[in-house]
Write a protein that holds these residues in place. Structure first.
Motif, PDB file in Angstrom:
ATOM      1  N   VAL A  19       0.840  -1.200   0.000  1.00 52.02           N
ATOM      2  CA  VAL A  19       0.000   0.000   0.000  1.00 52.02           C
ATOM      3  C   VAL A  19       0.876   1.252   0.000  1.00 52.02           C
ATOM      4  CG1 VAL A  19      -1.680   1.319   1.356  1.00 52.02           C
ATOM      5  CG2 VAL A  19      -2.008  -1.134   1.007  1.00 52.02           C
ATOM      6  N   GLY A  20       1.929   1.249   0.805  1.00 53.55           N
ATOM      7  CA  GLY A  20       2.855   2.377   0.817  1.00 53.55           C
ATOM      8  C   GLY A  20       3.499   2.589  -0.545  1.00 53.55           C
ATOM      9  N   ALA A  21       3.904   1.493  -1.191  1.00 56.46           N
ATOM     10  CA  ALA A  21       4.517   1.586  -2.520  1.00 56.46           C
ATOM     11  C   ALA A  21       3.519   2.133  -3.540  1.00 56.46           C
ATOM     12  CB  ALA A  21       5.024   0.215  -2.959  1.00 56.46           C
ATOM     13  N   LEU A  22       2.276   1.685  -3.461  1.00 64.09           N
ATOM     14  CA  LEU A  22       1.232   2.176  -4.367  1.00 64.09           C
ATOM     15  C   LEU A  22       1.039   3.683  -4.208  1.00 64.09           C
ATOM     16  CD1 LEU A  22      -1.173   1.583  -6.338  1.00 64.09           C
ATOM     17  CD2 LEU A  22      -2.568   1.281  -4.276  1.00 64.09           C
ATOM     18  N   LEU A  23       0.978   4.142  -2.971  1.00 64.02           N
ATOM     19  CA  LEU A  23       0.819   5.587  -2.742  1.00 64.02           C
ATOM     20  C   LEU A  23       2.008   6.369  -3.277  1.00 64.02           C
ATOM     21  CD1 LEU A  23      -0.852   5.864   0.773  1.00 64.02           C
ATOM     22  CD2 LEU A  23      -1.817   6.508  -1.438  1.00 64.02           C
ATOM     23  N   ALA A  24       3.205   5.847  -3.108  1.00 64.43           N
ATOM     24  CA  ALA A  24       4.392   6.549  -3.621  1.00 64.43           C
ATOM     25  C   ALA A  24       4.295   6.711  -5.139  1.00 64.43           C
ATOM     26  CB  ALA A  24       5.662   5.784  -3.239  1.00 64.43           C
ATOM     27  N   ARG A  25       3.861   5.662  -5.821  1.00 65.08           N
ATOM     28  CA  ARG A  25       3.716   5.747  -7.289  1.00 65.08           C
ATOM     29  C   ARG A  25       2.624   6.747  -7.661  1.00 65.08           C
ATOM     30  NH1 ARG A  25       4.391   0.218  -6.579  1.00 65.08           N
ATOM     31  NH2 ARG A  25       2.205  -0.238  -7.041  1.00 65.08           N
ATOM     32  N   LEU A  26       1.510   6.721  -6.956  1.00 60.13           N
ATOM     33  CA  LEU A  26       0.425   7.665  -7.232  1.00 60.13           C
ATOM     34  C   LEU A  26       0.884   9.100  -7.013  1.00 60.13           C
ATOM     35  CD1 LEU A  26      -2.623   8.172  -7.856  1.00 60.13           C
ATOM     36  CD2 LEU A  26      -2.988   8.071  -5.379  1.00 60.13           C
ATOM     37  N   TRP A  90      -7.389  -7.479  -4.532  1.00 60.36           N
ATOM     38  CA  TRP A  90      -6.176  -8.290  -4.383  1.00 60.36           C
ATOM     39  C   TRP A  90      -6.291  -9.541  -5.242  1.00 60.36           C
ATOM     40  CZ3 TRP A  90      -2.248  -6.502  -1.308  1.00 60.36           C
ATOM     41  CH2 TRP A  90      -2.555  -5.431  -0.479  1.00 60.36           C
ATOM     42  N   GLN A  91      -5.161  -9.964  -5.767  1.00 60.26           N
ATOM     43  CA  GLN A  91      -5.096 -11.201  -6.538  1.00 60.26           C
ATOM     44  C   GLN A  91      -3.766 -11.874  -6.208  1.00 60.26           C
ATOM     45  OE1 GLN A  91      -5.139 -10.738 -10.847  1.00 60.26           O
ATOM     46  NE2 GLN A  91      -6.730 -12.303 -10.918  1.00 60.26           N
ATOM     47  N   GLN A  92      -3.829 -13.058  -5.672  1.00 55.33           N
ATOM     48  CA  GLN A  92      -2.643 -13.835  -5.298  1.00 55.33           C
ATOM     49  C   GLN A  92      -1.703 -13.035  -4.391  1.00 55.33           C
ATOM     50  OE1 GLN A  92      -1.102 -15.088  -9.099  1.00 55.33           O
ATOM     51  NE2 GLN A  92      -2.664 -16.669  -9.307  1.00 55.33           N
ATOM     52  N   GLY A  93      -2.289 -12.335  -3.423  1.00 56.91           N
ATOM     53  CA  GLY A  93      -1.495 -11.603  -2.436  1.00 56.91           C
ATOM     54  C   GLY A  93      -0.910 -10.285  -2.908  1.00 56.91           C
ATOM     55  N   ARG A  94      -1.284  -9.858  -4.114  1.00 57.50           N
ATOM     56  CA  ARG A  94      -0.768  -8.599  -4.665  1.00 57.50           C
ATOM     57  C   ARG A  94      -1.946  -7.671  -4.967  1.00 57.50           C
ATOM     58  NH1 ARG A  94       3.804  -8.865  -2.891  1.00 57.50           N
ATOM     59  NH2 ARG A  94       4.372  -7.036  -4.055  1.00 57.50           N
ATOM     60  N   ILE A  95      -1.694  -6.375  -4.883  1.00 57.52           N
ATOM     61  CA  ILE A  95      -2.723  -5.404  -5.257  1.00 57.52           C
ATOM     62  C   ILE A  95      -2.988  -5.536  -6.754  1.00 57.52           C
ATOM     63  CG2 ILE A  95      -3.288  -2.948  -5.477  1.00 57.52           C
ATOM     64  CD1 ILE A  95      -1.437  -2.466  -3.024  1.00 57.52           C
ATOM     65  N   SER A  96      -4.265  -5.668  -7.110  1.00 65.43           N
ATOM     66  CA  SER A  96      -4.604  -5.777  -8.536  1.00 65.43           C
ATOM     67  C   SER A  96      -5.400  -4.572  -9.031  1.00 65.43           C
ATOM     68  CB  SER A  96      -5.394  -7.061  -8.801  1.00 65.43           C
ATOM     69  OG  SER A  96      -6.597  -7.076  -8.054  1.00 65.43           O
ATOM     70  N   VAL A 115      -4.740   9.429   5.978  1.00 59.96           N
ATOM     71  CA  VAL A 115      -6.013   8.737   5.771  1.00 59.96           C
ATOM     72  C   VAL A 115      -5.767   7.234   5.737  1.00 59.96           C
ATOM     73  CG1 VAL A 115      -7.871   8.316   4.098  1.00 59.96           C
ATOM     74  CG2 VAL A 115      -7.142  10.668   4.594  1.00 59.96           C
ATOM     75  N   THR A 116      -4.747   6.832   5.010  1.00 60.08           N
ATOM     76  CA  THR A 116      -4.429   5.421   4.829  1.00 60.08           C
ATOM     77  C   THR A 116      -3.934   4.792   6.129  1.00 60.08           C
ATOM     78  OG1 THR A 116      -3.888   5.924   2.531  1.00 60.08           O
ATOM     79  CG2 THR A 116      -3.116   3.812   3.395  1.00 60.08           C
ATOM     80  N   GLN A 134       5.283   1.340  10.287  1.00 59.52           N
ATOM     81  CA  GLN A 134       6.651   1.304   9.779  1.00 59.52           C
ATOM     82  C   GLN A 134       6.708   0.630   8.413  1.00 59.52           C
ATOM     83  OE1 GLN A 134       9.479  -0.400  12.507  1.00 59.52           O
ATOM     84  NE2 GLN A 134      11.106  -0.430  10.987  1.00 59.52           N
ATOM     85  N   ALA A 135       5.995  -0.479   8.243  1.00 59.45           N
ATOM     86  CA  ALA A 135       6.001  -1.187   6.956  1.00 59.45           C
ATOM     87  C   ALA A 135       5.416  -0.317   5.848  1.00 59.45           C
ATOM     88  CB  ALA A 135       5.221  -2.496   7.079  1.00 59.45           C
ATOM     89  N   LEU A 136       4.302   0.349   6.119  1.00 61.31           N
ATOM     90  CA  LEU A 136       3.672   1.191   5.107  1.00 61.31           C
ATOM     91  C   LEU A 136       4.597   2.340   4.718  1.00 61.31           C
ATOM     92  CD1 LEU A 136      -0.040   2.010   4.875  1.00 61.31           C
ATOM     93  CD2 LEU A 136       1.609   3.783   4.376  1.00 61.31           C
ATOM     94  N   LEU A 137       5.175   2.995   5.708  1.00 62.48           N
ATOM     95  CA  LEU A 137       6.060   4.127   5.413  1.00 62.48           C
ATOM     96  C   LEU A 137       7.363   3.679   4.758  1.00 62.48           C
ATOM     97  CD1 LEU A 137       5.396   6.306   8.583  1.00 62.48           C
ATOM     98  CD2 LEU A 137       4.529   6.658   6.248  1.00 62.48           C
ATOM     99  N   GLU A 138       7.861   2.492   5.101  1.00 63.75           N
ATOM    100  CA  GLU A 138       9.044   1.955   4.412  1.00 63.75           C
ATOM    101  C   GLU A 138       8.729   1.700   2.946  1.00 63.75           C
ATOM    102  OE1 GLU A 138      10.285  -1.533   6.548  1.00 63.75           O
ATOM    103  OE2 GLU A 138      11.276  -0.361   8.110  1.00 63.75           O
ATOM    104  N   GLY A 139       7.583   1.074   2.678  1.00 59.87           N
ATOM    105  CA  GLY A 139       7.175   0.841   1.285  1.00 59.87           C
ATOM    106  C   GLY A 139       7.054   2.147   0.527  1.00 59.87           C
ATOM    107  N   TYR A 140       6.539   3.163   1.194  1.00 59.51           N
ATOM    108  CA  TYR A 140       6.391   4.484   0.579  1.00 59.51           C
ATOM    109  C   TYR A 140       7.755   5.072   0.229  1.00 59.51           C
ATOM    110  CZ  TYR A 140       4.651   9.220  -0.135  1.00 59.51           C
ATOM    111  OH  TYR A 140       4.339  10.441  -0.679  1.00 59.51           O
TER     112      TYR A 140
END
Length: 168
Positions: A19-26, A90-96, A115-116, A134-140
């Motif tokens: 989720v953090g990675a998705l937000l960073a891309r957005l 989600w599909q197979q453990g990944r955001i789809s 918000v997230t 921590q995980a969300l912000l690391e992914g971000y």
């Protein structure tokens, strides 16, 4: 029915990172070609009319918090504004798929993160879970997201207030 994946409300550290990675891309999207977006500041202004419905001892603090946030010029980053668990497939453990761009607007990435975090990184009693945060912000950060930690703290309170007021 037109997008791959299923709703799955499970939360773990890997999903928080995704989720953090998705937000960073957005948040890195070019906004130059976008049509006009709704204004989150106007939404918050409308919600301010609900402040008198809060318990009396919370009204002044909430009013001051909202006033301080509203006095800040709006940010220029594309944000989703409503990335709750029900807005992902989600599909197979990944955001789809990312759903529901009704609250999308230009504002601070810290607000979107707030918000997230307020949905993804709390336990069943609404208490923050540090490992998830921590995980969300690391992914971000790992995917190019940058943030101001002090602005994030204020945004966490504003985002919580937004959803409290909207549900009154």
């Amino acid at each position: 029915p037109r997008l791959p994946g299923e709703h799955d409300f499970a939360v773990d550290l890997d999903r928080c990172r995704q989720v953090g990675a998705l937000l960073a891309r957005l948040h890195r999207c070019d906004t130059g070609a976008l049509l006009a977006l709704p204004d989150e500041r106007r939404r918050l202004e409308t919600l301010a009319t609900q402040l008198n419905q809060l318990p009396y001892d919370h009204r002044e603090g909430a009013r001051a918090l909202l006033s301080d946030w509203q006095a800040r010029p709006a940010g220029t980053t594309l944000i989703h504004g409503d990335l709750f668990r029900d807005n992902l497939l989600w599909q197979q453990g990944r955001i789809s798929a990312l759903l529901d761009f009704y609250n999308a607007c230009l504002d601070y990435p810290e607000y979107d993160l707030a918000v997230t975090l307020n949905d993804w990184c709390v336990d069943s009693n609404g208490k923050p879970v540090a490992a998830r945060e921590q995980a969300l912000l690391e992914g971000y950060r790992e995917h190019g997201g940058q943030l101001d930690d002090s602005l994030l703290l204020e945004a966490l309170a504003v985002a919580a207030l937004r959803f409290w007021l909207s549900r009154l």
